[in-house]
Design a protein around this motif. Sequence first.
Motif, PDB file in Angstrom:
ATOM      1  N   PRO A   2       0.669  -1.249   0.188  1.00 18.84           N
ATOM      2  CA  PRO A   2       0.080   0.170  -0.067  1.00 18.84           C
ATOM      3  C   PRO A   2       0.541   1.129   0.363  1.00 18.84           C
ATOM      4  O   PRO A   2       1.994   1.011   0.382  1.00 18.84           O
ATOM      5  CB  PRO A   2      -0.819  -0.130   1.453  1.00 18.84           C
ATOM      6  CG  PRO A   2      -0.314  -1.353   1.874  1.00 18.84           C
ATOM      7  CD  PRO A   2       0.654  -1.824   1.652  1.00 18.84           C
ATOM      8  N   ALA A   3       0.024   2.379  -0.471  1.00 17.73           N
ATOM      9  CA  ALA A   3       1.455   3.202  -0.339  1.00 17.73           C
ATOM     10  C   ALA A   3       1.084   3.755   0.856  1.00 17.73           C
ATOM     11  O   ALA A   3       1.575   3.345   1.812  1.00 17.73           O
ATOM     12  CB  ALA A   3      -0.155   4.870  -0.453  1.00 17.73           C
ATOM     13  N   ASP A   4       3.035   4.850   1.154  1.00 19.44           N
ATOM     14  CA  ASP A   4       3.026   5.353   2.342  1.00 19.44           C
ATOM     15  C   ASP A   4       1.553   5.404   3.222  1.00 19.44           C
ATOM     16  O   ASP A   4       0.978   6.217   3.078  1.00 19.44           O
ATOM     17  CB  ASP A   4       4.411   5.836   2.262  1.00 19.44           C
ATOM     18  CG  ASP A   4       5.815   5.745   1.865  1.00 19.44           C
ATOM     19  OD1 ASP A   4       5.846   4.491   1.933  1.00 19.44           O
ATOM     20  OD2 ASP A   4       6.594   6.386   0.881  1.00 19.44           O
ATOM     21  N   PRO A   5       1.869   5.302   5.326  1.00 19.65           N
ATOM     22  CA  PRO A   5       1.381   6.268   5.606  1.00 19.65           C
ATOM     23  C   PRO A   5       0.950   7.162   5.508  1.00 19.65           C
ATOM     24  O   PRO A   5       2.256   7.965   5.579  1.00 19.65           O
ATOM     25  CB  PRO A   5       1.542   5.345   7.008  1.00 19.65           C
ATOM     26  CG  PRO A   5       2.848   4.649   7.144  1.00 19.65           C
ATOM     27  CD  PRO A   5       2.556   3.861   5.482  1.00 19.65           C
ATOM     28  N   GLU A   6      -0.076   7.886   6.724  1.00 17.85           N
ATOM     29  CA  GLU A   6       0.602   9.362   6.764  1.00 17.85           C
ATOM     30  C   GLU A   6       1.064  10.169   7.832  1.00 17.85           C
ATOM     31  O   GLU A   6       2.307  10.980   8.136  1.00 17.85           O
ATOM     32  CB  GLU A   6      -0.768  10.477   5.849  1.00 17.85           C
ATOM     33  CG  GLU A   6      -0.810   9.925   4.772  1.00 17.85           C
ATOM     34  CD  GLU A   6      -0.451  11.293   3.306  1.00 17.85           C
ATOM     35  OE1 GLU A   6      -0.323  12.093   4.464  1.00 17.85           O
ATOM     36  OE2 GLU A   6      -0.263  10.301   2.867  1.00 17.85           O
ATOM     37  N   THR A   7       1.357   9.352   8.807  1.00 16.23           N
ATOM     38  CA  THR A   7       1.229   8.633  10.086  1.00 16.23           C
ATOM     39  C   THR A   7       1.629   7.633  10.999  1.00 16.23           C
ATOM     40  O   THR A   7       1.274   7.015  10.246  1.00 16.23           O
ATOM     41  CB  THR A   7       0.048   9.990  10.828  1.00 16.23           C
ATOM     42  OG1 THR A   7      -0.886   8.398  11.173  1.00 16.23           O
ATOM     43  CG2 THR A   7      -0.523  11.031   9.971  1.00 16.23           C
ATOM     44  N   LEU A   8       2.304   7.736  11.624  1.00 14.07           N
ATOM     45  CA  LEU A   8       2.103   6.450  12.188  1.00 14.07           C
ATOM     46  C   LEU A   8       0.754   6.175  13.283  1.00 14.07           C
ATOM     47  O   LEU A   8       0.950   4.506  12.712  1.00 14.07           O
ATOM     48  CB  LEU A   8       3.169   6.796  13.885  1.00 14.07           C
ATOM     49  CG  LEU A   8       4.534   7.008  13.963  1.00 14.07           C
ATOM     50  CD1 LEU A   8       5.619   7.594  15.080  1.00 14.07           C
ATOM     51  CD2 LEU A   8       5.059   5.591  12.416  1.00 14.07           C
ATOM     52  N   SER A   9       0.406   7.181  13.238  1.00 10.72           N
ATOM     53  CA  SER A   9      -1.298   5.752  13.776  1.00 10.72           C
ATOM     54  C   SER A   9      -1.538   4.845  12.647  1.00 10.72           C
ATOM     55  O   SER A   9      -2.525   4.419  12.609  1.00 10.72           O
ATOM     56  CB  SER A   9      -2.371   7.032  13.777  1.00 10.72           C
ATOM     57  OG  SER A   9      -2.034   7.551  15.900  1.00 10.72           O
ATOM     58  N   ALA A  10      -1.496   5.727  11.763  1.00 13.91           N
ATOM     59  CA  ALA A  10      -2.069   5.202  10.057  1.00 13.91           C
ATOM     60  C   ALA A  10      -0.674   3.205  10.149  1.00 13.91           C
ATOM     61  O   ALA A  10      -1.177   2.996   9.761  1.00 13.91           O
ATOM     62  CB  ALA A  10      -2.173   5.528   9.041  1.00 13.91           C
ATOM     63  N   CYS A  11       0.390   3.512  10.121  1.00 12.08           N
ATOM     64  CA  CYS A  11       0.665   2.761   9.889  1.00 12.08           C
ATOM     65  C   CYS A  11       0.522   1.463  11.107  1.00 12.08           C
ATOM     66  O   CYS A  11       0.584   0.689  10.150  1.00 12.08           O
ATOM     67  CB  CYS A  11       2.282   3.211  10.127  1.00 12.08           C
ATOM     68  SG  CYS A  11       4.121   2.071  10.483  1.00 12.08           S
ATOM     69  N   PHE A  12       0.598   1.768  12.462  1.00 12.43           N
ATOM     70  CA  PHE A  12      -0.005   0.939  13.205  1.00 12.43           C
ATOM     71  C   PHE A  12      -1.115   0.329  12.715  1.00 12.43           C
ATOM     72  O   PHE A  12      -0.752  -0.944  13.023  1.00 12.43           O
ATOM     73  CB  PHE A  12       0.290   1.418  14.260  1.00 12.43           C
ATOM     74  CG  PHE A  12       2.007   1.662  15.197  1.00 12.43           C
ATOM     75  CD1 PHE A  12       2.211   0.893  14.046  1.00 12.43           C
ATOM     76  CD2 PHE A  12       1.389   2.416  15.611  1.00 12.43           C
ATOM     77  CE1 PHE A  12       4.520   1.275  14.455  1.00 12.43           C
ATOM     78  CE2 PHE A  12       3.290   2.490  16.325  1.00 12.43           C
ATOM     79  CZ  PHE A  12       4.361   2.014  15.502  1.00 12.43           C
TER      80      PHE A  12
END
Length: 183
Positions: free
Chosen positions: A81-91
């Motif tokens: 997937p595309a890079d997350p925008e935030t650490l929250s989105a990453c986790f």
Amino acid sequence: MNTNRLSPALEKALSDQMNKEIHASHTFLSYGIWADDKGYSGIANFLYRHSQEERNHSIKFMEYVLNRGGKPKVDAIPAPPADPETLSACFDGVFKHEVDNTTSIYRLVDLALSEKDWATWNFMQWFVQEQIEEETLASNLIDKLKIAGGDRATDESLFNLDSAMASAPNDVPLAQEATGNNP
């Protein structure tokens, strides 16, 4: 003489899961690169280790299919997937990926059960247990980030979270060294 002990449907489903695990490995590798680029080397290292663990899971599926006389098929792996925008989105992405993987594992267990393929059903029990651990780990990431302040966390809180993840033990074993007692 045909020595394949897997039905065509089960062989394909196991191969599909092997490829799904590789996709997960690529996804976590991609997230790790994103975190590294943002300066979160501890979080990146955690994600790189998790990527390796997912690759090891793929190898377990490959070895199982081969050991049962089948031939796993390597398919094209979708882009992460595309890079997350935030650490929250990453986790959140890590957690969502693990829940999706759990659903796929359960489908394999159901298929093995419906075919009365007890060897495959037994093999899959390791993954059922592993997914409990994986979902818990991902959920704990989300909780730790929330405790640190979520997306509004201070630089100091994020530094501490990143440092804590950097010092987490590297316990990713090689697939061929795994046993029932030491997955």
